[in-house]
Design an enzyme around this catalytic site. Structure first.
Site, short mmCIF file in Angstrom:
data_model
loop_
_atom_site.label_atom_id
_atom_site.label_comp_id
_atom_site.label_asym_id
_atom_site.label_seq_id
_atom_site.Cartn_x
_atom_site.Cartn_y
_atom_site.Cartn_z
CD GLU A 141 1.68 -19.19 -26.17
OE1 GLU A 141 2.05 -20.31 -26.54
OE2 GLU A 141 0.50 -18.93 -25.86
CD GLU A 248 -4.11 -15.42 -27.01
OE1 GLU A 248 -4.39 -16.49 -26.43
OE2 GLU A 248 -3.16 -15.31 -27.79
C1 HAH Z 1 -2.99 -19.26 -26.44
N1 HAH Z 1 -2.01 -20.01 -25.72
C2 HAH Z 1 -2.59 -19.02 -27.89
O1 HAH Z 1 -1.90 -17.80 -28.03
C3 HAH Z 1 -3.79 -19.00 -28.83
O2 HAH Z 1 -3.33 -18.95 -30.15
C4 HAH Z 1 -4.67 -20.22 -28.66
O3 HAH Z 1 -5.76 -20.19 -29.56
C5 HAH Z 1 -5.09 -20.33 -27.26
C6 HAH Z 1 -4.29 -19.88 -26.27
C7 HAH Z 1 -2.18 -20.03 -24.30
C8 HAH Z 1 -1.60 -21.17 -23.54
C9 HAH Z 1 -2.07 -21.41 -22.28
O4 HAH Z 1 -3.04 -20.65 -21.78
C10 HAH Z 1 -1.56 -22.46 -21.53
C11 HAH Z 1 -0.56 -23.27 -22.04
C12 HAH Z 1 -0.10 -23.02 -23.28
C13 HAH Z 1 -0.62 -21.98 -24.03
#
Ligand code: HAH
Length: 346
Positions: A141, A248
């Site tokens: 990210e 994911e």
């Molecule tokens: C993810 N971010 C991460 O990569 C993971 O490590 C975590 O457990 C869950 C989601 C996604 C995300 C999002 O969908 C919206 C805003 C910020 C981050």
């Protein structure tokens, strides 16, 4: 319509086996789910990702302290059941302790210090799981969502500069030259963000940075993104000559911006829409099976998902293809039985 009782009598195909010639099927796990979802995980999945247990704050809470017990137990579970492990994640702006970014004087650490800490962390973590973890989400990210900005304003960026991304990949490659190294991000199908991710990957490749794949998180819902945007994104990422992994995947039954707390259980039509979407996206993934090497769900079944607490704390969600009692949903049959109609045409 299926007859009552039909699906409970019918043999359930293993998702991993159905997709064995296409790509790995994975699930995010934690110390609870490797117990409570053990049957599902070992039967239907070929790969696992620790949901939180390999994040910086969990593995390295203080400069001189590493805590590997939880991650080790997950790796041991994988070894015992013949599952692959994806490592998640080495360099991220979240779930990283403050000490990492702070100097001895309490002010922000200088770039050299921060890079040395990054290297020490990557050497130790990637080194420890060499041979057990086949690939890593090295940087997570780093691209900004707001359209006018390129990179996210994180402490990694502010204190090291843009080179923090390339450095993370170089350190990971040195620590385990055989590991497959990914850049991973969300909103990856949004055309503006997608093009920024592509710009980053192209820059890294031009500079011979050891990046081998792009991780598409796939946190989708019944309304977004559109199938067209997903298809275009996959096409464009595939054209980079990198492998693609869906890292994911979940299809939330709620829109991201809908923060109501009283929405209750999904209706029949919502579950039908979910099944239709799962069918469409897996058909698309199969079309691109030559570049897609893995599809990991961010969980395994509806009894546990991070979406139960995000973006609304305590609001239950139902994003997977197995229900809360681990029974296949219609979504499951749509992605598992794709061979049958084709074979039926003989
Ligand atoms: C993810 N971010 C991460 O990569 C993971 O490590 C975590 O457990 C869950 C989601 C996604 C995300 C999002 O969908 C919206 C805003 C910020 C981050």
């Amino acid at each position: 319509m299926k007859e009552k009782g039909y699906s409970s009598r019918k043999a359930i195909p293993s998702l991993r086996s159905v997709y064995k010639d296409a790509f790995d099927i994975g699930a995010a796990v934690n110390l609870t789910t490797i117990e409570t979802q053990k049957g599902l995980l070992t039967e239907h999945f070929g790969s696992i990702t620790p949901e939180n247990e390999m994040k910086f704050e969990r593995l390295h809470p203080q400069e001189e302290v590493y805590t590997f017990e939880a991650a080790d137990r997950i790796v041991e579970f994988a070894t015992n059941h013949g599952l692959k492990v994806r490592g998640h994640t080495l360099v991220w702006h979240n779930q990283t302790p403050d000490w990492v970014f702070t100097g001895k004087d309490g002010k922000p650490a200088d770039g050299e210090t921060l890079l040395a800490r990054m290297k020490a962390h990557i050497d130790t973590v990637v080194g420890r799981y060499k041979g057990a973890v086949y690939g890593w989400d090295v940087v997570n990210e780093a691209i900004e969502d707001k359209s006018d900005l390129y990179l996210r304003e994180s402490r990694w960026l502010e204190q090291i500069g843009e080179s923090f991304i390339a450095k993370a990949f170089e350190f990971a490659h040195e620590a385990d030259p055989k590991a497959v190294l990914f850049y991973n991000d969300y909103n990856e199908c949004d055309p503006i963000k997608r093009d920024k991710i592509i710009r980053l990957l192209k820059t890294l490749k031009e500079r011979d940075v050891p990046v081998h794949g792009v991780g598409l998180q796939g946190h989708w819902n019944l309304h977004h993104p559109s199938l067209d945007d997903i298809r275009s994104a996959i096409e464009k990422y595939a054209a980079l000559g990198l492998q693609i992994q869906v890292t994911e995947l979940d299809i939330s039954v709620f829109e991201y911006n809908d923060r109501r707390t009283d929405l209750g259980a999904p209706t029949e039509s919502m579950l039908e829409r979910q099944a239709q979407l799962y069918e469409q996206v897996f058909r698309l993934f199969r079309e691109y099976k030559d570049v897609i090497t893995s599809v990991t769900f961010w969980g395994a079944a509806d009894d546990y998902t991070w979406l139960d607490d995000f973006p609304v704390r305590g609001r239950k969600n139902w994003p997977f293809v197995f229900d809360a009692s681990h029974k296949p949903k219609d979504s499951f049959w749509k992605i598992a039985e794709w061979k049958l109609p084709e074979e039926a045409w003989i």
